[in-house]
Scaffold this active site. Sequence first.
Site, PDB file in Angstrom:
ATOM      1  N   LYS A 284       0.445  -3.735  -6.329  1.00  0.00           N
ATOM      2  CA  LYS A 284       0.282  -4.928  -5.487  1.00  0.00           C
ATOM      3  C   LYS A 284       0.767  -6.126  -6.299  1.00  0.00           C
ATOM      4  O   LYS A 284       0.218  -6.424  -7.355  1.00  0.00           O
ATOM      5  CB  LYS A 284      -1.186  -5.103  -5.097  1.00  0.00           C
ATOM      6  N   ARG A 359      -6.609   6.717   2.380  1.00  0.00           N
ATOM      7  CA  ARG A 359      -6.570   7.892   3.256  1.00  0.00           C
ATOM      8  C   ARG A 359      -6.631   9.182   2.450  1.00  0.00           C
ATOM      9  O   ARG A 359      -7.066  10.212   2.947  1.00  0.00           O
ATOM     10  CB  ARG A 359      -5.317   7.828   4.145  1.00  0.00           C
TER      11      ARG A 359
HETATM   12  N1  BES Z   1      -6.813  -1.478   0.390  1.00  0.00           N
HETATM   13  C1  BES Z   1      -5.571  -1.612   1.033  1.00  0.00           C
HETATM   14  C2  BES Z   1      -5.666  -2.231   2.421  1.00  0.00           C
HETATM   15  C3  BES Z   1      -6.173  -3.648   2.523  1.00  0.00           C
HETATM   16  C4  BES Z   1      -5.284  -4.694   2.700  1.00  0.00           C
HETATM   17  C5  BES Z   1      -7.517  -3.927   2.531  1.00  0.00           C
HETATM   18  C6  BES Z   1      -5.763  -5.982   2.830  1.00  0.00           C
HETATM   19  C7  BES Z   1      -7.985  -5.216   2.664  1.00  0.00           C
HETATM   20  C8  BES Z   1      -7.106  -6.246   2.819  1.00  0.00           C
HETATM   21  C9  BES Z   1      -4.915  -0.249   1.180  1.00  0.00           C
HETATM   22  O1  BES Z   1      -5.203   0.668   0.182  1.00  0.00           O
HETATM   23  C10 BES Z   1      -3.442  -0.447   1.157  1.00  0.00           C
HETATM   24  O2  BES Z   1      -2.942  -0.873   0.162  1.00  0.00           O
HETATM   25  N2  BES Z   1      -2.778  -0.119   2.272  1.00  0.00           N
HETATM   26  C11 BES Z   1      -1.374  -0.253   2.374  1.00  0.00           C
HETATM   27  C12 BES Z   1      -0.829   1.007   3.017  1.00  0.00           C
HETATM   28  C13 BES Z   1       0.664   1.105   3.021  1.00  0.00           C
HETATM   29  C14 BES Z   1       1.177   1.280   1.597  1.00  0.00           C
HETATM   30  C15 BES Z   1       1.090   2.275   3.864  1.00  0.00           C
HETATM   31  C16 BES Z   1      -1.078  -1.453   3.247  1.00  0.00           C
HETATM   32  O3  BES Z   1      -1.789  -1.681   4.222  1.00  0.00           O
HETATM   33  O4  BES Z   1      -0.156  -2.202   2.921  1.00  0.00           O
HETATM   34 MN    MN Z   2      -3.912   0.548  -1.462  1.00  0.00          MN
END
Ligand code: BES
Ligand code: MN
Length: 504
Positions: A284, A359
């Site tokens: 991130k 997931r």
């Molecule tokens: N923990 C994040 C999702 C999230 C985003 C929670 C903002 C709270 C606030 C999750 O693990 C994630 O990073 N999801 C990705 C998935 C993608 C790589 C398919 C996302 O949503 O960008």
């Molecule tokens: Mn994530």
Amino acid sequence: MKNPRWKLTLIALGLASCGLQAMPQISLSTADTQTATTKDTLVLLVAENSLQHHPQLNDVTVQKIVQQEKFTGKNGKKLEILAPMLGYSRLLLLGTGDTTKLTQADITELGADIGAYLAKSNAEKVRVDTTVLKDASASAWLAQGVELRSYRFDKYKTKAKEDKNQQVELVVRDINASQKALSQAQAINQGVFLARDLVNEPAAEIYPESFAAEALALKKLGVKVEVLDEAAMEKLGMGAILAVGKGSKRPPRMVIAHWQNSKQAPLAMVGKGITFDTGGYNLKTDAASIVRMTSDMAGAAAVLGTIKALALQKAEVNVVGVMALAENMISDRAMLPGDIVKSASGLTIQVNNTDAEGRLVLADGLWYAREKYKPRAMIDIATLTGAKVGALGSYYAGLFSEHEAVVQQLTAAGEKVEEEVWRLPLNSKFADEMKSDLADLSNTGKTAGASSAAWFLQQFTGNTPWAHIDIAGNALANSDKGVHVTGGTGFGVRLLTEWTLTQP
Ligand code: BES
Ligand code: MN
Ligand code: ZN
């Protein structure tokens, strides 16, 4: 190897008590047992155009001020006046509009308004006349709102604010009738506060083993708690959660907290417990986003908070909470983009993006809950996708399910406690999104991020009636508003508790 931070963990035990120093003491009284002192504040809930029902408002001075300020009791309107003429220090009028139209959520919000007032006020004792509310439970909903808004997490502030020791006396019609509902509301709040504390603690304090220690602390309430370590998970073939956790020197855990106080088949709740989500090698890179990932265990926190809320009120239910805990890190041992892992269900997954880790841990958690406990219904709750925030923002949680009964129950429960869910699509049309060239499934979709993630989870639920709740955006509040204060919201505890207690 023993975790070097273990000592710190022990200090952090009993988290729930640390946020509660500012909590007002709530008591019940009836109109005829009141004794006011001139230091007290009186709060009146005033229905629209029915000011004449309150004898205090017949005072000539009070009447003049009320007229001058054009206070008519409209819902959401407030008026605070100095009230020595009534024998009180202050009088706070809270407009309720039409009281017959007030929902449980409205009344809890009124309580939150009082909580916000208390936080700014130096009043030692506040008497709230709730007798205009007909339902005996209504004063408990109000008290719930007062407490929820009074929560503080200030254990890291070295200049701690002094404890104001405020007392809130709720004037009710029937103490016995209200007391039971009040105790129940306070038990639920303890669950919410545990969830908030867990979210507010930084990732240096809450990692899989220390989270597990917080779960083990519920044993004293009669909750059966089991912690699966890497060896146990290995044995069960849980390659998905193990892959997520292997980049961290703080190992993953699967925690099971079982409140079994009924002979019915269990309900299961599975929570995403990523104690910190760096994204892994798909790092991130946005500073504002990554720092919020201390809250990526909010699903697991909501599950543990719900179990605590149910245990504290000795609810006659059978509920098993499964918390899939891991820290998503970068290291020479971390999973790599493109890796293929085998989940406990037997399905293989290609990790096309290490940031789609929630997931993966849930895949093994859902499988475990259904195989081991054969639940009559199963809910998972997770800060799963940014796409959910894009679609619904941070008021509604996303709800995904093909089981209409569960959808209806959760929607109704959410409205009641104001932890609302909004349904987004889930069906086999999303299967194409999650195809992998090499494995049974890919962990990333192509377009519909929230729905494709839900479809992925569904592959691990078998025939169990199941719903997925995406609470990305709901777990952290940016400001003090309603029942929330800045930081962890504890979202999901009240929703899941209400859902559990209203199950057929
Ligand atoms: N923990 C994040 C999702 C999230 C985003 C929670 C903002 C709270 C606030 C999750 O693990 C994630 O990073 N999801 C990705 C998935 C993608 C790589 C398919 C996302 O949503 O960008
Ligand atoms: Mn994530
Ligand atoms: Zn995550």
